[in-house]
Design a protein around this motif. Sequence first.
Motif, PDB file in Angstrom:
ATOM      1  N   TYR A 117       0.828  -1.210   0.000  1.00 46.78           N
ATOM      2  CA  TYR A 117       0.000   0.000   0.000  1.00 46.78           C
ATOM      3  C   TYR A 117       0.859   1.256   0.000  1.00 46.78           C
ATOM      4  CZ  TYR A 117      -3.318   3.540   1.575  1.00 46.78           C
ATOM      5  OH  TYR A 117      -4.084   4.675   1.668  1.00 46.78           O
ATOM      6  N   ASN A 118       0.514   2.184  -0.921  1.00 49.39           N
ATOM      7  CA  ASN A 118       1.172   3.490  -0.944  1.00 49.39           C
ATOM      8  C   ASN A 118       0.387   4.382  -1.906  1.00 49.39           C
ATOM      9  OD1 ASN A 118       3.111   5.500  -0.442  1.00 49.39           O
ATOM     10  ND2 ASN A 118       4.781   3.998  -0.503  1.00 49.39           N
ATOM     11  N   ILE A 119       0.709   5.666  -1.942  1.00 48.90           N
ATOM     12  CA  ILE A 119       0.095   6.489  -2.971  1.00 48.90           C
ATOM     13  C   ILE A 119       0.710   6.076  -4.312  1.00 48.90           C
ATOM     14  CG2 ILE A 119      -0.321   8.335  -1.321  1.00 48.90           C
ATOM     15  CD1 ILE A 119       1.760   9.993  -2.770  1.00 48.90           C
ATOM     16  N   ILE A 120      -0.038   6.261  -5.372  1.00 48.50           N
ATOM     17  CA  ILE A 120       0.290   5.633  -6.653  1.00 48.50           C
ATOM     18  C   ILE A 120       1.697   5.961  -7.158  1.00 48.50           C
ATOM     19  CG2 ILE A 120      -0.325   5.590  -9.113  1.00 48.50           C
ATOM     20  CD1 ILE A 120      -3.282   5.615  -8.195  1.00 48.50           C
ATOM     21  N   PRO A 121       2.165   7.195  -7.137  1.00 50.57           N
ATOM     22  CA  PRO A 121       3.522   7.433  -7.647  1.00 50.57           C
ATOM     23  C   PRO A 121       4.597   6.635  -6.923  1.00 50.57           C
ATOM     24  CG  PRO A 121       2.326   9.501  -7.462  1.00 50.57           C
ATOM     25  CD  PRO A 121       1.484   8.458  -6.791  1.00 50.57           C
ATOM     26  N   PHE A 122       4.308   6.215  -5.673  1.00 49.16           N
ATOM     27  CA  PHE A 122       5.318   5.509  -4.896  1.00 49.16           C
ATOM     28  C   PHE A 122       5.096   3.998  -4.857  1.00 49.16           C
ATOM     29  CE2 PHE A 122       5.012   9.751  -2.617  1.00 49.16           C
ATOM     30  CZ  PHE A 122       5.952  10.328  -3.451  1.00 49.16           C
ATOM     31  N   VAL A 123       3.958   3.548  -5.363  1.00 50.11           N
ATOM     32  CA  VAL A 123       3.739   2.101  -5.424  1.00 50.11           C
ATOM     33  C   VAL A 123       4.023   1.549  -6.820  1.00 50.11           C
ATOM     34  CG1 VAL A 123       1.293   1.975  -6.112  1.00 50.11           C
ATOM     35  CG2 VAL A 123       2.208   0.295  -4.523  1.00 50.11           C
ATOM     36  N   LEU A 124       4.083   2.448  -7.813  1.00 55.17           N
ATOM     37  CA  LEU A 124       4.264   1.982  -9.190  1.00 55.17           C
ATOM     38  C   LEU A 124       5.364   2.727  -9.938  1.00 55.17           C
ATOM     39  CD1 LEU A 124       3.148  -0.042 -11.256  1.00 55.17           C
ATOM     40  CD2 LEU A 124       1.528   1.709 -11.988  1.00 55.17           C
ATOM     41  N   TYR A 125       5.403   4.055  -9.844  1.00 53.17           N
ATOM     42  CA  TYR A 125       6.363   4.825 -10.626  1.00 53.17           C
ATOM     43  C   TYR A 125       7.799   4.627 -10.119  1.00 53.17           C
ATOM     44  CZ  TYR A 125       2.234   7.554 -12.097  1.00 53.17           C
ATOM     45  OH  TYR A 125       1.025   7.951 -12.578  1.00 53.17           O
ATOM     46  N   ARG A 126       7.976   4.909  -8.846  1.00 51.70           N
ATOM     47  CA  ARG A 126       9.335   4.934  -8.305  1.00 51.70           C
ATOM     48  C   ARG A 126       9.980   3.547  -8.304  1.00 51.70           C
ATOM     49  NH1 ARG A 126      10.280   8.395  -3.023  1.00 51.70           N
ATOM     50  NH2 ARG A 126       9.836  10.005  -4.573  1.00 51.70           N
ATOM     51  N   CYS A 127       9.164   2.499  -8.207  1.00 51.05           N
ATOM     52  CA  CYS A 127       9.730   1.145  -8.122  1.00 51.05           C
ATOM     53  C   CYS A 127       9.297   0.294  -9.312  1.00 51.05           C
ATOM     54  CB  CYS A 127       9.327   0.480  -6.809  1.00 51.05           C
ATOM     55  SG  CYS A 127       7.576   0.580  -6.436  1.00 51.05           S
ATOM     56  N   TYR A 128       9.160   0.924 -10.479  1.00 50.41           N
ATOM     57  CA  TYR A 128       8.722   0.183 -11.668  1.00 50.41           C
ATOM     58  C   TYR A 128       9.629  -1.019 -11.953  1.00 50.41           C
ATOM     59  CZ  TYR A 128       7.666  -0.841 -16.567  1.00 50.41           C
ATOM     60  OH  TYR A 128       7.342  -1.483 -17.742  1.00 50.41           O
ATOM     61  N   GLU A 129      10.932  -0.837 -11.855  1.00 50.77           N
ATOM     62  CA  GLU A 129      11.854  -1.930 -12.180  1.00 50.77           C
ATOM     63  C   GLU A 129      11.638  -3.135 -11.275  1.00 50.77           C
ATOM     64  OE1 GLU A 129      16.669  -2.882 -12.400  1.00 50.77           O
ATOM     65  OE2 GLU A 129      15.960  -0.923 -11.730  1.00 50.77           O
ATOM     66  N   GLN A 130      11.443  -2.873  -9.969  1.00 45.72           N
ATOM     67  CA  GLN A 130      11.253  -3.973  -9.036  1.00 45.72           C
ATOM     68  C   GLN A 130       9.887  -4.645  -9.234  1.00 45.72           C
ATOM     69  OE1 GLN A 130      12.557  -0.960  -8.161  1.00 45.72           O
ATOM     70  NE2 GLN A 130      14.639  -1.771  -8.011  1.00 45.72           N
ATOM     71  N   VAL A 131       8.867  -3.857  -9.532  1.00 48.91           N
ATOM     72  CA  VAL A 131       7.555  -4.446  -9.830  1.00 48.91           C
ATOM     73  C   VAL A 131       7.657  -5.312 -11.081  1.00 48.91           C
ATOM     74  CG1 VAL A 131       5.188  -3.924 -10.552  1.00 48.91           C
ATOM     75  CG2 VAL A 131       6.243  -2.632  -8.681  1.00 48.91           C
ATOM     76  N   ARG A 132       8.372  -4.816 -12.072  1.00 50.44           N
ATOM     77  CA  ARG A 132       8.530  -5.554 -13.333  1.00 50.44           C
ATOM     78  C   ARG A 132       9.297  -6.864 -13.138  1.00 50.44           C
ATOM     79  NH1 ARG A 132      12.748  -5.729 -17.179  1.00 50.44           N
ATOM     80  NH2 ARG A 132      12.063  -5.990 -19.355  1.00 50.44           N
ATOM     81  N   ASN A 133      10.494  -6.760 -12.544  1.00 48.32           N
ATOM     82  CA  ASN A 133      11.392  -7.911 -12.478  1.00 48.32           C
ATOM     83  C   ASN A 133      11.070  -8.870 -11.334  1.00 48.32           C
ATOM     84  OD1 ASN A 133      12.702  -6.698 -14.585  1.00 48.32           O
ATOM     85  ND2 ASN A 133      14.441  -5.975 -13.391  1.00 48.32           N
ATOM     86  N   ASP A 134      10.764  -8.309 -10.170  1.00 48.34           N
ATOM     87  CA  ASP A 134      10.588  -9.152  -8.989  1.00 48.34           C
ATOM     88  C   ASP A 134       9.187  -9.735  -8.879  1.00 48.34           C
ATOM     89  OD1 ASP A 134      13.135  -8.313  -8.500  1.00 48.34           O
ATOM     90  OD2 ASP A 134      12.635  -7.014  -6.809  1.00 48.34           O
ATOM     91  N   ILE A 135       8.173  -8.947  -9.279  1.00 48.36           N
ATOM     92  CA  ILE A 135       6.783  -9.373  -9.058  1.00 48.36           C
ATOM     93  C   ILE A 135       6.134  -9.905 -10.326  1.00 48.36           C
ATOM     94  CG2 ILE A 135       4.481  -8.577  -8.382  1.00 48.36           C
ATOM     95  CD1 ILE A 135       5.894  -6.577  -6.491  1.00 48.36           C
ATOM     96  N   CYS A 136       6.076  -9.080 -11.375  1.00 47.54           N
ATOM     97  CA  CYS A 136       5.324  -9.482 -12.569  1.00 47.54           C
ATOM     98  C   CYS A 136       6.025 -10.572 -13.368  1.00 47.54           C
ATOM     99  CB  CYS A 136       5.064  -8.266 -13.452  1.00 47.54           C
ATOM    100  SG  CYS A 136       3.932  -7.078 -12.704  1.00 47.54           S
TER     101      CYS A 136
END
Length: 309
Positions: free
Chosen positions: A69-88
Amino acid sequence: MRTRFIDTVVGECATRDDLMVLSGDAGLGVFDGLQRDFPDRFLNLGIAEQNMAGFAAGMALTGFKVFVYNIIPFVLYRCYEQVRNDICQQRLPVVLVGTGSGITYAPAGVSHYAVEDIGLARTLPNLTVISPADPLEAKAAARYALTAREPVYVRLAKSGEPTLTPEEVDDITAPRVVREGSDIAILFHGSIADEVVAARDALAAEGVRPLLVSVPLLQPLRGEMLRELLKGMKGVISVEEHFADMGLGGILKCLHATVRPPWNLRTMGVPDRFIHEVCDRGRMRERLGISSADIAAAVRERHREIAHG
């Protein structure tokens, strides 16, 4: 809307021991009950968003169902690489809960707005994208996320949004008719719902009653179901508090180009530019051309075109 989503997740903690909520130092008040009743299910990882995404992936790999949970710029924008590589990339059952969809945080400024997040999320394979329009859709989104086996991104407003209909939402993946109508349909998602309903109410007084359809699931779109709902329509207008070409409008343009339905399409959304104005959300919507008056004017224009053949 935000509270309904969180309360639904917290309510499951009594019967499930695999749930974990991570916060990036945001929205702490809405987790008071969780921290009181289930203190071992909540961690505030502070202002370290990339670390939080990687931490969530690690917990998911060990069997936890993790909500980030976070506001959108900090849950998706700032950590896009980690969301891409680690999660998705690993198709992990992590739920990214972003609050402050669209210009919910007006007048905080461009750093807090989320008008391009759907476009960014759509670049990530395996990521389901849900944009609820009211508290009942938010509750249904939480129920879906609790059982999802792949990554889910839920974008939420947080300004006391009204319910669109009294009925519970059984299937968050399906487009939902919230007002019956004919000839013209307005498709929308997320926090712009109140402007759409206000526009429809104003038009009804003039004898014009467009069909209103909420489209909460944006990726993957239930295109066949949507086309069935739009049978008999002569015009479709999409409205969103987001860049139209990157959000629902862009998705519908692809659908329209592929299946070539009999209705024409107009997309309404935030202009493709940075938002430098500083004002409250109502005046901001007027400046961006997505107020109830703008929506009603677009419907009237299309209604006149239909009337004159």
